[in-house]
Design a protein around this motif. Structure first.
Motif, PDB file in Angstrom:
ATOM      1  N   PHE A 137     -12.136 -25.503 -19.917  1.00  0.00           N
ATOM      2  CA  PHE A 137     -13.007 -25.405 -18.750  1.00  0.00           C
ATOM      3  C   PHE A 137     -12.237 -24.831 -17.563  1.00  0.00           C
ATOM      4  CE2 PHE A 137     -14.727 -27.218 -14.822  1.00  0.00           C
ATOM      5  CZ  PHE A 137     -16.050 -26.826 -14.914  1.00  0.00           C
ATOM      6  N   ARG A 138     -11.040 -25.330 -17.346  1.00  0.00           N
ATOM      7  CA  ARG A 138     -10.232 -24.871 -16.207  1.00  0.00           C
ATOM      8  C   ARG A 138      -9.798 -23.416 -16.385  1.00  0.00           C
ATOM      9  NH1 ARG A 138      -7.809 -28.753 -12.869  1.00  0.00           N
ATOM     10  NH2 ARG A 138      -5.952 -27.434 -12.689  1.00  0.00           N
TER      11      ARG A 138
ATOM     12  N   LYS B 218     -11.427 -21.172 -18.112  1.00  0.00           N
ATOM     13  CA  LYS B 218     -12.623 -20.351 -18.303  1.00  0.00           C
ATOM     14  C   LYS B 218     -12.579 -19.580 -19.621  1.00  0.00           C
ATOM     15  CE  LYS B 218     -13.410 -19.887 -13.343  1.00  0.00           C
ATOM     16  NZ  LYS B 218     -13.602 -18.977 -12.197  1.00  0.00           N
TER      17      LYS B 218
END
Length: 285
Positions: A261-262, A264
């Motif tokens: 998530f961080r 991407k």
């Protein structure tokens, strides 16, 4: 080519971590004879015991999901009951309960279960669908609790139908033998999404499997099991246990999920499906 096995009319193929179990007994309209149920139970056991399995898809070949119980065997079962010693267990009840044991195992299987219904899903066939997490169907698929029209009852599937539809709708269907399809089946909560035809159903299965493929496989197993305990256990101790499960997930798949998530990017476990893959996994020779 997906890994394939066939046993007692059930074709099981594995593709991208998903088991596809396809009923293929055209002579009985995919009826749930004991040997067929045993083959389905083996597929459920495989999905449960193999941590690499991410989902189970149930479908029927030949434009029929399942006609339910094998009515042709009912007379033989009745004759066995008439001949049974009064001191022995009723063989009809024993056989009926065996199907219920399978339904219990299917309903608590910790991986997502998709029922893809094309054609008739009658009696036990409708019960199979109700035990699934996601039900996809063609617009002309037909569902019915047809047992009472034969003077018998939907005994072993009743709890699972009530769990999906509620008692009011289950009484309505069971006390009338009403057949439902299309949008009325969606309105009842029996079907999650409709496809126009079998080809579109393949695409719909692929779409839902791709959604499942974005989720952590072990997180899905833990979450489904946790949901099954809700309403069955006191809330406070269940939440205590849930906090420990959350911490375990965070230290395992959660670390990768947060990092992806961080950064991407896709998570490492992502899996995508298309209609061709689904079609090949359910093909009948």
């Amino acid at each position: 080519m997906p890994d394939t096995s066939q046993n007692d009319g059930v074709i099981v193929r594995r593709a991208n971590g998903v088991l596809f179990a396809t009923l293929n007994i055209p002579a009985t309209r995919n009826a749930l004879a004991p040997e067929v149920v045993a083959a389905l139970a083996a597929a459920v056991e495989q999905a449960e015991s193999d941590p690499e399995v991410r989902a189970l898809v149930l479908r029927g070949a030949g434009g029929i999901f399942s006609a339910g119980g094998n009515v042709g065997n009912f007379q033989a079962r009745l004759q066995a009951r008439l001949q049974a010693d009064a001191s022995q267990d009723d063989p009809v009840a024993t056989r009926n309960r065996q199907f219920g044991y399978f339904m219990e195992r299917l309903s608590v299987l910790p991986v997502p279960v998709i029922a893809a219904v094309d054609g008739a899903a009658m009696g036990g066939g409708m019960g199979l669908a109700c035990a699934a997490d996601i039900v996809l169907a063609t617009r002309d698929a037909r569902f019915a609790l047809s047992e009472t029209t034969l003077g018998i009852i939907a005994a072993q599937i009743a709890p699972f139908v009530v769990q999906r539809l509620g008692a009011v709708a289950t009484r309505r269907l069971g006390l009338t033998g009403e057949r439902v399809s299309g949008q009325p089946a969606v309105a009842l909560g029996l079907v999650d999404q409709l496809a126009e035809d079998s080809a579109e159903l393949d695409a719909l299965i692929a779409e839902w499997l791709t959604r499942i493929g974005r989720c952590g496989p072990q997180a899905n197993r833990v979450f489904k099991t946790l949901v099954g305990r809700c309403g069955q256990e006191p809330v406070a101790p269940l939440l205590d246990e849930a906090s420990r499960l959350f911490a375990q997930c965070m230290r395992r798949e959660g670390a990768e999920g947060v990092a992806a998530f961080r950064e991407k990017r896709d998570v490492s476990w992502v899996a995508r499906f298309d209609a061709d893959t689904v079609r090949a996994a359910q093909a009948v020779a």
